[in-house]
Every structure is written in C-alpha cells, then in structure tokens.
Design an enzyme around this catalytic site. Structure first.
Site, PDB file in Angstrom:
ATOM      1  N   ARG A 104      93.003  61.570  23.117  1.00  0.00           N
ATOM      2  CA  ARG A 104      91.894  62.509  22.851  1.00  0.00           C
ATOM      3  C   ARG A 104      90.693  61.988  23.622  1.00  0.00           C
ATOM      4  O   ARG A 104      90.257  60.852  23.422  1.00  0.00           O
ATOM      5  CB  ARG A 104      91.585  62.561  21.358  1.00  0.00           C
ATOM      6  CG  ARG A 104      90.278  63.267  21.056  1.00  0.00           C
ATOM      7  CD  ARG A 104      90.091  63.559  19.589  1.00  0.00           C
ATOM      8  NE  ARG A 104      90.999  64.606  19.159  1.00  0.00           N
ATOM      9  CZ  ARG A 104      90.879  65.289  18.024  1.00  0.00           C
ATOM     10  NH1 ARG A 104      89.876  65.029  17.191  1.00  0.00           N
ATOM     11  NH2 ARG A 104      91.750  66.206  17.698  1.00  0.00           N
ATOM     12  N   HIS A 131      93.134  72.170  23.609  1.00  0.00           N
ATOM     13  CA  HIS A 131      93.697  71.487  22.432  1.00  0.00           C
ATOM     14  C   HIS A 131      95.120  72.029  22.238  1.00  0.00           C
ATOM     15  O   HIS A 131      95.408  72.728  21.267  1.00  0.00           O
ATOM     16  CB  HIS A 131      92.818  71.758  21.213  1.00  0.00           C
ATOM     17  CG  HIS A 131      93.031  70.798  20.080  1.00  0.00           C
ATOM     18  ND1 HIS A 131      93.976  69.793  20.115  1.00  0.00           N
ATOM     19  CD2 HIS A 131      92.406  70.682  18.862  1.00  0.00           C
ATOM     20  CE1 HIS A 131      93.934  69.113  18.989  1.00  0.00           C
ATOM     21  NE2 HIS A 131      92.993  69.624  18.211  1.00  0.00           N
ATOM     22  N   GLN A 134      97.179  71.572  18.920  1.00  0.00           N
ATOM     23  CA  GLN A 134      96.722  72.460  17.845  1.00  0.00           C
ATOM     24  C   GLN A 134      97.347  73.845  18.001  1.00  0.00           C
ATOM     25  O   GLN A 134      97.832  74.441  17.031  1.00  0.00           O
ATOM     26  CB  GLN A 134      95.194  72.562  17.875  1.00  0.00           C
ATOM     27  CG  GLN A 134      94.626  73.471  16.812  1.00  0.00           C
ATOM     28  CD  GLN A 134      94.808  72.917  15.416  1.00  0.00           C
ATOM     29  OE1 GLN A 134      94.425  71.786  15.139  1.00  0.00           O
ATOM     30  NE2 GLN A 134      95.400  73.694  14.512  1.00  0.00           N
ATOM     31  N   ASP A 226      86.863  78.535  14.360  1.00  0.00           N
ATOM     32  CA  ASP A 226      86.698  77.084  14.498  1.00  0.00           C
ATOM     33  C   ASP A 226      85.217  76.787  14.249  1.00  0.00           C
ATOM     34  O   ASP A 226      84.385  77.710  14.253  1.00  0.00           O
ATOM     35  CB  ASP A 226      87.110  76.658  15.924  1.00  0.00           C
ATOM     36  CG  ASP A 226      87.129  75.148  16.113  1.00  0.00           C
ATOM     37  OD1 ASP A 226      87.013  74.408  15.109  1.00  0.00           O
ATOM     38  OD2 ASP A 226      87.256  74.702  17.268  1.00  0.00           O
ATOM     39  N   CYS A 266      91.409  75.608  12.507  1.00  0.00           N
ATOM     40  CA  CYS A 266      92.050  74.334  12.895  1.00  0.00           C
ATOM     41  C   CYS A 266      91.524  73.160  12.089  1.00  0.00           C
ATOM     42  O   CYS A 266      92.129  72.089  12.115  1.00  0.00           O
ATOM     43  CB  CYS A 266      91.856  74.093  14.388  1.00  0.00           C
ATOM     44  SG  CYS A 266      90.134  74.111  14.882  1.00  0.00           S
ATOM     45  N   ARG A 294     100.792  70.454  12.293  1.00  0.00           N
ATOM     46  CA  ARG A 294     100.507  69.529  13.393  1.00  0.00           C
ATOM     47  C   ARG A 294     101.601  68.460  13.448  1.00  0.00           C
ATOM     48  O   ARG A 294     102.076  68.095  14.515  1.00  0.00           O
ATOM     49  CB  ARG A 294      99.135  68.852  13.184  1.00  0.00           C
ATOM     50  CG  ARG A 294      97.932  69.786  13.230  1.00  0.00           C
ATOM     51  CD  ARG A 294      97.711  70.334  14.620  1.00  0.00           C
ATOM     52  NE  ARG A 294      97.562  69.284  15.612  1.00  0.00           N
ATOM     53  CZ  ARG A 294      96.426  68.644  15.901  1.00  0.00           C
ATOM     54  NH1 ARG A 294      95.315  68.968  15.296  1.00  0.00           N
ATOM     55  NH2 ARG A 294      96.386  67.705  16.843  1.00  0.00           N
TER      56      ARG A 294
HETATM   57  N1   CP Z   1      92.119  70.079  14.228  1.00  0.00           N
HETATM   58  C1   CP Z   1      91.936  68.808  14.639  1.00  0.00           C
HETATM   59  O1   CP Z   1      92.218  68.443  15.808  1.00  0.00           O
HETATM   60  O2   CP Z   1      91.495  67.961  13.681  1.00  0.00           O
HETATM   61  P1   CP Z   1      90.964  66.484  13.910  1.00  0.00           P
HETATM   62  O3   CP Z   1      89.744  66.565  14.798  1.00  0.00           O
HETATM   63  O4   CP Z   1      90.676  65.938  12.552  1.00  0.00           O
HETATM   64  O5   CP Z   1      92.042  65.694  14.618  1.00  0.00           O
END
Ligand code: CP
Length: 312
Positions: A104, A131, A134, A226, A266, A294
C-alpha cells in the site's frame, strides 16, 4: 492473468475475473466448513504499508497465514525505504527473500516501478490511483447476492477516487453497468474513464458520469460510496464536505434504487457524511460482507498469482 503482478486490476480479463470470484467463493465455503488447505505452504510474503490500514492489513496477514504462508508485515517508515532507499532496490532485495510483495503506497508509478524491479509478483493493496483488491471483494459480494454481475447497475456516489477507479475497471470488465454521480471537480480520472469505456465496448457494459444523484440511483442494483476525505486530504476537508454533501447515500436516494438494492461502502465510514447511519446499518447494507470478502478474494488472488508462477 496477464503478467506476474496485480497492480491495476487490468491484469484480469472477464474470464480471469470470473475464475477469481469462483475460487474466492470456493475458498470461503471451505473455510466455513473447516477444510484446511495450505496452497502457499512455506512461502514468505512481504506486506508493506506506507499508509494506515485496518481491513487490508488484517485480511492479508490472516489470509496468508491461513494458506500456510508467512506474512512479513512491514511499515514503510520502519524500512530503509522511509530513509530514501529506492523502491527498485527494495523490490530487488525483497524478491531475494520473499515469494511475493503486497504494498500500500501513494503513487501508482512507484508501485509499478516496484513490480518492474522485483522478480516476484507484486500486488496493489491501494495506491492513489487504484484499489483493485477492494474491487475484487466488492464484485464477490455482489455476485454472492445476485448470482452474477453482467447487466446489473452499480451507482457510485461522491468522490471519483481510487476505489471508484477500480470499480469502474472491474464493472466494465464484468459487463456491469456503472454510473458515477459526483460534482464538478470530483469526477474520476479521465484516463480511467477512457480505459473503462474501452473495456465496456468489449463487455457490453454502459459507463456514465453524471452530476444527478437521483438519476444515478434510479433502479440501481447497488449503491456504493466511500469517505469524502481520504488519507492525505485533511486540509481540503471543509471544501470537500460542502461540494459532496448532495451525494450522500440517505433514505431518499435508497428509495430511488431497486427495493432490494445493495448498499455498499469499502470502509472506514463516516456516518452522517457520505452515508447516513440508518442506511449503513440498515437491511440493504452488505458493507460488513464486503469487509469479510477482502479475506476470501485476496486468498484467491494470491493462490492464482503463485500458481501462475508454478509455485516455488
Ligand atoms: N477498505 C480498506 O482498504 O480499508 P483499510 O484502509 O482499513 O485497509
């Protein structure tokens, strides 16, 4: 799937996506029945976070452990990466120890440079542009509830951000229609819209962007939102809340969609901003299924990527 990595989501064509979701469902079912399979036994997988995370971090760490792998979870600031070591050198070194790298980070270019330099699969666990993990979990959630994806209408409300971009790619790949409702200045990246339109031409999906929230919600099968202020955007908070407030998912917007429309997010969520608490916690919400999925979708992704390389 195309190539060794999963960095944009474009690596999966319609057939790959279908197979990934079928494998996700199989792994989910096996886990619920207590069937133990360890397809990643003895593998070590680096999982790097340069931004905060709850779901992604825990679902990768737990999922990899369930499949027999050893997750090496790293914070970017605790690595030499945080002191100026290049992403390419980091990738070359980690590939000498690890069988895959999940990351990430901020810039998509950085993530793609890592994938280029590392001899092992690299997976995007969120960048500023995409992402894709997701979106896999989201497609899995819709498929579980609706039995398929093609021909459904997904309506996305609010900021045309990385989550929206990956949904556009996944929906267009799967033949699912998607309308993004957002104000001027918050539209998805035009390059991503162009990619989604190209994919949609092949799949028969319809992709649209509108400022009209009610039109987007009209007869939708799923409503998605989101947070309006993502990581790093705190200085823009007031402007964002003002511009995006007509795009909140509330009871009125939900009433415009199909009666059994899925409500999706998400997470993390800010109740009262992008979605009302009553809708988030109401009977149409599948938001916590998305979070669970996930785990299953990423397990299927990692198994597929590692099998494609012929295991260790
Ligand atoms: N939806 C998501 O990626 O959550 P986090 O940022 O907690 O990993």
């Amino acid at each position: 799937m195309k190539g060794k990595d999963f960095v944009t989501g474009l690596e999966a064509d319609a057939l790959d996506l279908d197979e990934l979701l079928a494998l996700s469902l199989q792994l989910k079912e096996e886990q619920k029945k207590g069937v133990e399979t360890q397809p990643l036994k003895n593998m070590s997988i680096a999982v790097i976070f340069e931004k905060p995370s709850t779901r992604t971090r825990v679902s990768f760490e737990v999922g990899l452990a369930q499949m027999g792998a050893h997750p090496v979870v790293l914070s970017g600031r605790d690595m030499q990466l945080g002191r100026g070591e290049t992403i390419e050198d980091t990738g070359r070194v980690l590939a000498r120890y690890c069988d895959a790298i999940v990351i990430r980070t901020f810039a998509q270019d950085k993530l793609e440079a890592l994938a280029q330099a590392a001899a092992v699969p690299v997976v995007n666990a969120l960048s500023d542009l995409y992402h894709p993990c997701q979106a896999l979990a989201d497609m899995l959630t819709i498929r579980e509830r609706r039995g398929g994806l093609a021909g459904l209408k997904l309506a996305y409300f609010g900021d045309g951000n990385n989550v929206c971009h990956s949904l556009l790619i996944a929906a267009a790949t799967a033949g699912m229609n998607m309308t993004v409702a957002c104000p001027d200045g918050y539209q998805p990246d035009p390059k991503v819209i162009a990619i989604a339109n190209r994919l949609a031409e092949e799949s028969g999906a319809e992709i649209a962007v509108t400022e009209d929230a009610s039109a987007a919600a009209d007869k939708a099968d799923a409503l998605y939102t989101d947070v309006w202020v993502s990581m790093g955007q705190e200085a823009e908070k007031d402007a964002r809340l003002t511009a995006l407030s007509p795009y909140r998912i509330d009871e009125a917007i939900l009433a415009t969609a199909k009666a059994d429309a899925l409500v999706m997010h998400c997470l993390p969520a800010h109740r009262g901003e992008e979605i009302t608490g009553a809708v988030l916690d109401g009977p149409n919400s599948v938001i916590f299924d998305q979070a669970e999925n996930r785990l299953h979708a990423q397990k299927a992704l990692m198994v597929t990527l590692m099998e494609q390389r012929g295991g260790r």
